[in-house]
Design a protein around this motif. Sequence first.
Motif, PDB file in Angstrom:
ATOM      1  N   GLN A  11      27.014  49.955  22.925  1.00 36.69           N
ATOM      2  CA  GLN A  11      26.845  49.064  21.645  1.00 36.69           C
ATOM      3  C   GLN A  11      28.007  47.981  21.586  1.00 36.69           C
ATOM      4  N   VAL A  12      28.833  47.967  22.346  1.00 40.38           N
ATOM      5  CA  VAL A  12      30.013  47.105  21.993  1.00 40.38           C
ATOM      6  C   VAL A  12      29.990  45.807  22.941  1.00 40.38           C
ATOM      7  N   PRO A  13      30.140  44.661  22.729  1.00 45.28           N
ATOM      8  CA  PRO A  13      29.962  43.382  23.599  1.00 45.28           C
ATOM      9  C   PRO A  13      31.175  43.834  24.610  1.00 45.28           C
ATOM     10  N   LEU A  14      30.742  43.336  25.929  1.00 39.42           N
ATOM     11  CA  LEU A  14      31.491  43.384  27.148  1.00 39.42           C
ATOM     12  C   LEU A  14      32.929  42.681  27.209  1.00 39.42           C
ATOM     13  N   LYS A  15      32.987  41.923  26.218  1.00 38.02           N
ATOM     14  CA  LYS A  15      34.141  41.017  26.435  1.00 38.02           C
ATOM     15  C   LYS A  15      35.407  41.887  25.701  1.00 38.02           C
ATOM     16  N   PHE A  16      34.780  42.770  24.557  1.00 38.91           N
ATOM     17  CA  PHE A  16      35.675  43.694  23.951  1.00 38.91           C
ATOM     18  C   PHE A  16      36.127  45.028  24.837  1.00 38.91           C
ATOM     19  N   ILE A  17      35.125  45.267  25.566  1.00 39.39           N
ATOM     20  CA  ILE A  17      35.244  46.465  26.666  1.00 39.39           C
ATOM     21  C   ILE A  17      36.395  45.992  27.490  1.00 39.39           C
ATOM     22  N   ALA A  18      36.012  44.937  28.129  1.00 41.05           N
ATOM     23  CA  ALA A  18      36.969  44.179  29.288  1.00 41.05           C
ATOM     24  C   ALA A  18      38.393  44.235  28.600  1.00 41.05           C
ATOM     25  N   SER A  19      38.671  43.859  27.683  1.00 38.86           N
ATOM     26  CA  SER A  19      40.085  43.721  27.162  1.00 38.86           C
ATOM     27  C   SER A  19      40.731  45.147  26.666  1.00 38.86           C
ATOM     28  N   TYR A  20      39.910  45.747  26.287  1.00 37.56           N
ATOM     29  CA  TYR A  20      40.371  47.425  26.061  1.00 37.56           C
ATOM     30  C   TYR A  20      40.502  48.205  27.341  1.00 37.56           C
ATOM     31  N   LEU A  21      40.220  47.635  28.391  1.00 35.22           N
ATOM     32  CA  LEU A  21      40.380  48.297  29.928  1.00 35.22           C
ATOM     33  C   LEU A  21      41.507  47.568  30.705  1.00 35.22           C
ATOM     34  N   GLY A  22      41.829  46.240  29.853  1.00 33.04           N
ATOM     35  CA  GLY A  22      42.956  45.545  30.547  1.00 33.04           C
ATOM     36  C   GLY A  22      42.315  44.584  31.641  1.00 33.04           C
ATOM     37  N   ILE A  41      49.193  56.456  29.812  1.00 29.74           N
ATOM     38  CA  ILE A  41      49.114  57.101  31.131  1.00 29.74           C
ATOM     39  C   ILE A  41      48.010  56.392  32.148  1.00 29.74           C
ATOM     40  N   LYS A  42      46.751  56.787  31.508  1.00 29.72           N
ATOM     41  CA  LYS A  42      45.685  56.260  32.247  1.00 29.72           C
ATOM     42  C   LYS A  42      45.613  54.870  32.637  1.00 29.72           C
ATOM     43  N   MET A  43      46.224  54.117  31.725  1.00 28.37           N
ATOM     44  CA  MET A  43      46.122  52.564  31.958  1.00 28.37           C
ATOM     45  C   MET A  43      47.084  52.349  33.097  1.00 28.37           C
ATOM     46  N   LEU A  44      48.001  53.175  33.359  1.00 32.53           N
ATOM     47  CA  LEU A  44      49.170  52.899  34.292  1.00 32.53           C
ATOM     48  C   LEU A  44      48.732  53.574  35.544  1.00 32.53           C
ATOM     49  N   THR A  45      47.951  54.476  35.550  1.00 32.93           N
ATOM     50  CA  THR A  45      47.590  55.565  36.786  1.00 32.93           C
ATOM     51  C   THR A  45      46.353  55.329  37.481  1.00 32.93           C
ATOM     52  N   ASN A  63      42.892  53.097  38.185  1.00 33.68           N
ATOM     53  CA  ASN A  63      42.329  51.778  38.570  1.00 33.68           C
ATOM     54  C   ASN A  63      41.280  51.283  37.703  1.00 33.68           C
ATOM     55  N   ALA A  64      40.777  50.160  37.764  1.00 27.95           N
ATOM     56  CA  ALA A  64      39.930  49.546  36.731  1.00 27.95           C
ATOM     57  C   ALA A  64      38.358  50.089  36.631  1.00 27.95           C
ATOM     58  N   THR A  65      37.973  50.530  37.749  1.00 31.85           N
ATOM     59  CA  THR A  65      36.652  51.325  37.949  1.00 31.85           C
ATOM     60  C   THR A  65      36.663  52.643  37.393  1.00 31.85           C
ATOM     61  N   ASP A  66      37.861  53.375  37.642  1.00 31.42           N
ATOM     62  CA  ASP A  66      38.022  54.689  37.166  1.00 31.42           C
ATOM     63  C   ASP A  66      38.041  54.398  35.679  1.00 31.42           C
TER      64      ASP A  66
END
Length: 192
Positions: free
Chosen positions: A165-176, A141-145, A147-150
Motif C-alpha cells: 500500500q505504500v509508494p515505493l519512494k517511501f519504502i526505499a527511503s525507509y530501507l536506506g 541493528i538490522k539496518m547495519l547488519t 543487506n538491502a535485499t534481506d
Amino acid sequence: MKKDFFQTIYNSPHIGKTDYEEIAKAHSQMDVRSGSLLLEEGKIASEFYIIEKGLFRSFVYDYDGNEVTTEFYGPKELLIESFSLFHRSPSMENFQALSNGTVWKIEYQLFQQLLGKIEGLREWGRTWATSHLFIIKKRSIKMLTMNATDRYLNLLNERPQIIRQVPLKFIASYLGITDTSLSRIRKEIVTT
C-alpha cells in the motif's frame, strides 16, 4: 468508539473496566486526509494518536534536504513522538497520513492526568516504552547488519501491507536505498 478498542490498545491486567471507560472518554476521534501532516518538525507535540484505520509514516529530512521515512504506522498502533511529547521539546520528525484515515487523539495534559489517577496505565506505559525501545534497537541493528535485499524481504515478511500500500519512494527511503535499487531488488525477487 467502543471501550474494547481502548482495552485492546491499553491492554493491561492492572487497568479496571471503569478505568477503560475513563480512558475512552479522554480520546477524541479525528478523520485525517491523505497527505496531511499531524506533526511537523520543529513543533512540540501536544498529543498522540491511536490509529483506527489508515496508514501513516514518520519522516525526517537528511543533510541534503531529502525526505527519509523513519517508520510506518497502521491500525491499532500509536502514532507518537515520545521525546517531543514527554520532554516538551521540538520534534525532529514529521507525521504524515499516507491514506485517508481515522485516529483517536489524546492531549498531553489529559494523558498526564490519567497517568496520575490510573496506576495500571502507568504500568502499561512502562511496558509499552520498553517494548518500543527493543523494536527500535532491533531495527537499527538490522539496518547495519543486513543487506538491502534481506531488509526488503524482512519488511515483506513482517509488514506485507506496507509493501502493498505504500509508494515505493517511501519504502526505499525507509530501507536506506534508492528507488532504483528497490526496483532492481523487486525484479530479482520476482524472477527467482
